[in-house]
Structure formats: structure tokens, C-alpha cells
Write an enzyme that holds these catalytic residues in place. Structure first.
Site, PDB file in Angstrom:
ATOM      1  N   GLY A   1      14.102  57.070 -32.153  1.00 34.51           N
ATOM      2  CA  GLY A   1      14.807  57.255 -33.314  1.00 34.51           C
ATOM      3  C   GLY A   1      14.241  57.498 -34.536  1.00 34.51           C
ATOM      4  O   GLY A   1      14.831  57.678 -35.536  1.00 34.51           O
ATOM      5  N   ASP A   2      13.056  57.849 -34.393  1.00 35.60           N
ATOM      6  CA  ASP A   2      11.989  58.117 -35.622  1.00 35.60           C
ATOM      7  C   ASP A   2      12.512  59.455 -36.485  1.00 35.60           C
ATOM      8  O   ASP A   2      12.655  59.118 -37.829  1.00 35.60           O
ATOM      9  CB  ASP A   2      10.854  58.669 -35.225  1.00 35.60           C
ATOM     10  CG  ASP A   2       9.763  57.557 -34.655  1.00 35.60           C
ATOM     11  OD1 ASP A   2      10.285  56.428 -34.644  1.00 35.60           O
ATOM     12  OD2 ASP A   2       8.716  57.673 -34.500  1.00 35.60           O
TER      13      ASP A   2
ATOM     14  N   ASP B   1      10.336  50.581 -28.178  1.00 34.76           N
ATOM     15  CA  ASP B   1      10.688  50.006 -26.820  1.00 34.76           C
ATOM     16  C   ASP B   1      11.321  48.685 -27.171  1.00 34.76           C
ATOM     17  O   ASP B   1      10.892  47.715 -28.042  1.00 34.76           O
ATOM     18  CB  ASP B   1       9.217  49.820 -26.267  1.00 34.76           C
ATOM     19  CG  ASP B   1       8.789  51.296 -25.813  1.00 34.76           C
ATOM     20  OD1 ASP B   1       9.333  52.322 -26.171  1.00 34.76           O
ATOM     21  OD2 ASP B   1       7.604  51.223 -25.410  1.00 34.76           O
TER      22      ASP B   1
ATOM     23  N   GLU C   1      12.415  59.757 -28.465  1.00 38.38           N
ATOM     24  CA  GLU C   1      11.368  59.766 -29.787  1.00 38.38           C
ATOM     25  C   GLU C   1      11.661  58.663 -30.456  1.00 38.38           C
ATOM     26  O   GLU C   1      11.451  58.684 -31.611  1.00 38.38           O
ATOM     27  CB  GLU C   1      11.654  61.117 -30.524  1.00 38.38           C
ATOM     28  CG  GLU C   1      12.946  61.778 -31.114  1.00 38.38           C
ATOM     29  CD  GLU C   1      13.288  60.688 -32.154  1.00 38.38           C
ATOM     30  OE1 GLU C   1      14.104  59.811 -32.118  1.00 38.38           O
ATOM     31  OE2 GLU C   1      12.804  61.101 -33.271  1.00 38.38           O
TER      32      GLU C   1
ATOM     33  N   ASP D   1       9.066  61.976 -23.492  1.00 39.85           N
ATOM     34  CA  ASP D   1       8.698  61.134 -24.561  1.00 39.85           C
ATOM     35  C   ASP D   1       8.045  61.952 -25.761  1.00 39.85           C
ATOM     36  O   ASP D   1       7.952  63.260 -25.825  1.00 39.85           O
ATOM     37  CB  ASP D   1       7.537  60.281 -23.767  1.00 39.85           C
ATOM     38  CG  ASP D   1       7.477  58.853 -24.561  1.00 39.85           C
ATOM     39  OD1 ASP D   1       8.134  58.760 -25.522  1.00 39.85           O
ATOM     40  OD2 ASP D   1       6.997  57.837 -23.548  1.00 39.85           O
TER      41      ASP D   1
HETATM   42  C1  GLA Z   1       6.734  55.002 -24.653  1.00 43.12           C
HETATM   43  C2  GLA Z   1       8.174  54.985 -24.091  1.00 43.12           C
HETATM   44  C3  GLA Z   1       8.278  53.964 -23.064  1.00 43.12           C
HETATM   45  C4  GLA Z   1       7.569  54.356 -22.090  1.00 43.12           C
HETATM   46  C5  GLA Z   1       6.251  54.548 -22.416  1.00 43.12           C
HETATM   47  C6  GLA Z   1       5.100  55.165 -21.119  1.00 43.12           C
HETATM   48  O1  GLA Z   1       6.433  54.004 -25.175  1.00 43.12           O
HETATM   49  O2  GLA Z   1       9.101  54.643 -25.412  1.00 43.12           O
HETATM   50  O3  GLA Z   1       9.709  53.719 -22.734  1.00 43.12           O
HETATM   51  O4  GLA Z   1       7.787  55.472 -21.287  1.00 43.12           O
HETATM   52  O5  GLA Z   1       6.051  55.460 -23.475  1.00 43.12           O
HETATM   53  O6  GLA Z   1       3.778  55.270 -21.543  1.00 43.12           O
END
Ligand code: GLA
Length: 410
Positions: free
Chosen positions: A192-193, A212, A190, A157
Site C-alpha cells: 500500500g506504500d 504484513d 507493495e 513483492d
Molecule cells: C514481505 C511480504 C510478506 C512475505 C515476505 C517474504 O514482508 O509482505 O508477505 O512475502 O516479504 O520475505
């Protein structure tokens, strides 16, 4: 240089070259062959967020074997954020001793014994999005720890990364995985940033293209510091990305929300779209207790075959008329997949005259001239059959979908 010296000099040059290849991380590579087709599995986040423990993971693995998900192709059981305990005084990360008392190695054995694979989650920053220890400064150490545990997949992440260069940070983790020596799929998250499709082909096996997902059809949902996106919002954000994906390196449209509150038609449309665009299929619902309708969608062999097609070319939208969209995906062996999607709030009639279309894909160089070459089709959700010598006619409910597989008749 004299003739006599030349062979020696050549040998020395060759030796230096192979040493450089062998030792330098500049030559490290991601593990090949781990995602020749988009990865399939399950992930804890969309349903359980931080409320996870080893029993949930074991029960999920058991359920995936018992309810046919494993046989349908879902092999990864992925633990998302919040499995972490603390780093010890040598910096080694340990799982939360209350939630994962048996440890990750035992959990990996349990999952492997059922023919499945175990995934874990970390972050390129010092802390994860859930405020747990991230891997910054511990990349090689963590990769070795995960390899010792028997981990098969790392979702990595991008929280708490101010000032970091994304390509460099993810490349460090790739090199750490390579050095640890265990093939572990690297799933770049990441959002797509920093346009990962432009730099991540040789770094990870997939990259998230958006923020998300949220279980709604067409909405932007505020999560406070960031927005989460409905199904059609994510679909629209894929425009212009298809040429960057292919075997071993996929555009990741985020984990599925099938079975999490959308209507049955919307669930089918969501799954069809992720299949057509060759996104990883990572389930986000509670698979221990899903209704038969959800299970039928997630295990539809025809839709999965479209996603897993070995040609690995994502679909593109070739036609839009009113609320109806038409998407095409070239498949191996000359087949095609066609998706018709009704994005509108009303039911809509489909009347598609095949003979009027000569589909040309500049990217894959595949063409389909329906006038000259007839195809037989099967609609994968209903089993309905037909061919391209007659108009395709149907009534599509609001947010409904048709997903056709076309086979050449000649
Ligand atoms: C980000 C990711 C999610 C998930 C959360 C966990 O938002 O994009 O898919 O993994 O963190 O904290």
C-alpha cells in the site's frame, strides 16, 4: 482522397491499427477472469517463513484435498519467499536444489493432479525480502520460466526497489506474464506504500493495502525495519478503499492468521471481516494439522459465500455505538450481509432495531429500507435464524462477531 482510393486507405489504417494492438506492450493486458471473485488458497509464509521444501508443499496439497479445504474453494497452493536457488549463466532462475530437488515442473504437476493450482513468489527488486534473487532485469525471462513450470499465480513483492516506480515495475511484470502466454494471477505486494488502488486495477488481480499481518487482535509488532499489524489495525487501514475493488481487482488485507494464536472468537471475527471486505482468502496456518475448530472456521460455507459473492462489493461500516461496529455488504440477487463486531475487552449486548435503519450505499447504489421491506436472516456461525420485523438481540463476547445473511421476504 477520391472515392476509389478510400476503401484501400481504410483497409491500410485498420491493418496498422491491429498490428499496433498485436505487437505493442503498451496494449498488453492482464489476464482476465482469473479473480472474478477474491482468490482463495494457502501460502507458506505466515507459518514456515524460509523453512520450506517440496515435501511440505506436496503434503499441504494432499491435506487440502483430504480435509475439505479444496471443496470449500481454496485452490491456490502458494510458495512464498526462499524457494530460490541461483540464476545460471544465461540468467535462468532455478529452485534451491536441496529444498526442491524434483524441480518446480514436477511439483506443479503434483499439485495440478490434485485439482489445485501452484503459486510462486518473486520481487520487483534485485533481491527478495529474504535476500534471494529478485526479478529486476529478468522479468520476461522469469515469467517464461514460471509459465514453462506450469505456475498459476505470482505474488510479486517490493523489497530492494529504491528508485523504482511501482506502477512501471508491476506493469513490466504484467506485460511479461502476458507475453509468456500462460494465465497467471498477479498478486501485487507493495504494502500500500504507493496507493496501488489508484493505479493497479489493470495491472494486477489484487494489491496488498498494508504492511504484513501479525497474529494479534490489536497490536503493532516491530519486525525491526518495519511494523506488522494486528487484525483490527489492518481493518482500520481499509477506510476509504472499498470503491477501488471489484471483480478482477481486489484490496488484499494480507494472508489470514486464523489458527495462529488468536482466540476462537477473534479467529471468527478476523475471518468474517476479511469475508465482508472481499479480501483474498489466503490461509497462513499449517493446514496439515489443524484443530477441528480452525477447520470449521475456514470452511464455513456461509462466510465464504459472503466473500465470494459475485457482485464483488466490499462492506462498509455504517454504524458504531460504543465498542460495537455494524458493517453492511450488498450481495447479488438483492441479498445483504451484515457484520456486528465487538471490538471491546468486555462482552456487550446487541440490540439492533432494523426499522430505524434505511441503509444507502452511495457506491453500489443499493439500498435496504428495513421498515418497508422485511428480510429473513441466518447467522452463519451459529445457524440462528430470524427476520428484520423483530429487533436483533444478542450478547456478544469480547472480540465476538455476528455475520448475518439477509434475504428479501418479498
Ligand atoms: C514481505 C511480504 C510478506 C512475505 C515476505 C517474504 O514482508 O509482505 O508477505 O512475502 O516479504 O520475505
Amino acid at each position: 482522397m477520391t472515392q476509389a482510393l478510400k476503401p484501400l486507405w481504410l483497409a491500410a489504417t485498420a491493418l496498422a491499427g491491429s498490428l499496433a494492438l498485436w505487437s505493442g506492450s503498451a496494449h498488453a493486458q492482464k489476464f482476465d477472469g482469473l479473480a472474478a471473485t477474491p482468490q482463495m488458497g494457502w501460502n507458506s509464509w505466515n507459518t514456515f517463513a524460509c523453512d520450506i521444501n517440496e515435501q511440505l508443499i506436496r503434503d499441504t496439497a494432499d491435506a487440502m484435498v483430504a480435509n475439505g479445504l479444496k471443496d470449500a474453494g481454496y485452490v491456490y497452493v502458494n510458495i512464498d519467499d526462499c524457494w530460490h536457488g541461483k540464476r545460471d549463466d544465461k540468467g535462468v532462475i532455478h529452485p534451491d536444489p536441496v529444498r526442491f530437488p524434483s524441480g518446480m515442473k514436477a511439483l506443479a504437476e503434483y499439485v495440478h493432479d490434485r485439482g489445485l493450482k501452484l503459486g510462486i513468489y518473486s520481487d520487483a527488486g534485485a533481491t527478495t525480502c529474504g535476500g534471494k534473487p529478485g526479478s529486476r532485469g529478468h522479468e520476461y525471462q522469469d515469467a517464461i520460466t514460471y509459465a514453462e513450470w506450469g505456475i498459476d499465480y505470482i505474488k510479486y513483492d517490493w523489497c530492494d526497489t529504491k528508485g523504482l516506480n511501482s506502477a512501471a515495475a508491476y506493469t513490466t511484470m504484467r506485460d511479461a506474464i502476458r507475453a509468456a502466454g500462460r494465465p497467471m494471477l498477479l498478486s501485487i505486494c507493495e504494502w500500500g506504500d504507493t496507493r496501488p488502488w489508484e493505479w493497479a486495477k489493470d495491472v494486477g488481480h489484487s494489491w496488498r493495502t498494508t504492511g504484513d499481518i501479525y497474529p494479534c487482535w490489536d497490536c503493532e509488532f516491530s519486525q525491526g525495519s518495519f511494523s506488522a499489524w494486528g487484525v483490527t489495525r489492518i481493518l482500520d487501514k481499509q477506510a476509504g478503499l472499498r470503491q477501488h475493488a471489484g471483480p478482477g481487482h481486489w484490496n488484499d488485507m494480507d494472508m489470514l492468521v486464523v489458527g495462529k494464536g488468536l482466540s476462537e472468537d477473534e479467529d471468527r471475527a478476523h475471518f468474517s471481516a476479511w469475508a465482508m471486505l472481499a479480501s483474498p482468502l489466503i490461509l497462513g496456518n499449517d493446514v496439515r494439522s489443524m484443530p477441528a475448530t480452525t477447520r470449521r472456521i475456514l470452511t464455513n460455507a456461509g462466510a465464504i459465500a459472503v466473500n465470494q459473492d459475485r457482485l464483488g462489493v466490499p462492506a462498509w461500516r455504517f454504524l458504531q455505538t460504543g465498542d460495537l461496529e455494524y458493517w453492511a455488504k450488498p450481495l447479488a440477487d438483492g441479498d445483504w450481509a451484515l457484520m456486528v463486531l465487538n471490538r471491546g475487552a468486555q462482552a456487550a449486548p446487541v440490540s439492533f432495531d432494523w426499522g430505524a435503519y434505511h441503509i444507502n450505499d452511495d457506491f453500489s447504489k443499493r439500498t435496504a429500507d428495513f421498515k418497508r421491506q422485511p428480510y429473513a436472516w441466518t447467522e452463519v456461525w451459529s445457524g440462528r435464524r430470524g427476520d428484520t420485523t423483530r429487533k436483533l438481540s444478542a450478547q456478544l463476547p469480547s472480540h465476538g462477531v455476528l455475520l448475518l445473511r439477509l434475504k428479501s421476504k418479498t
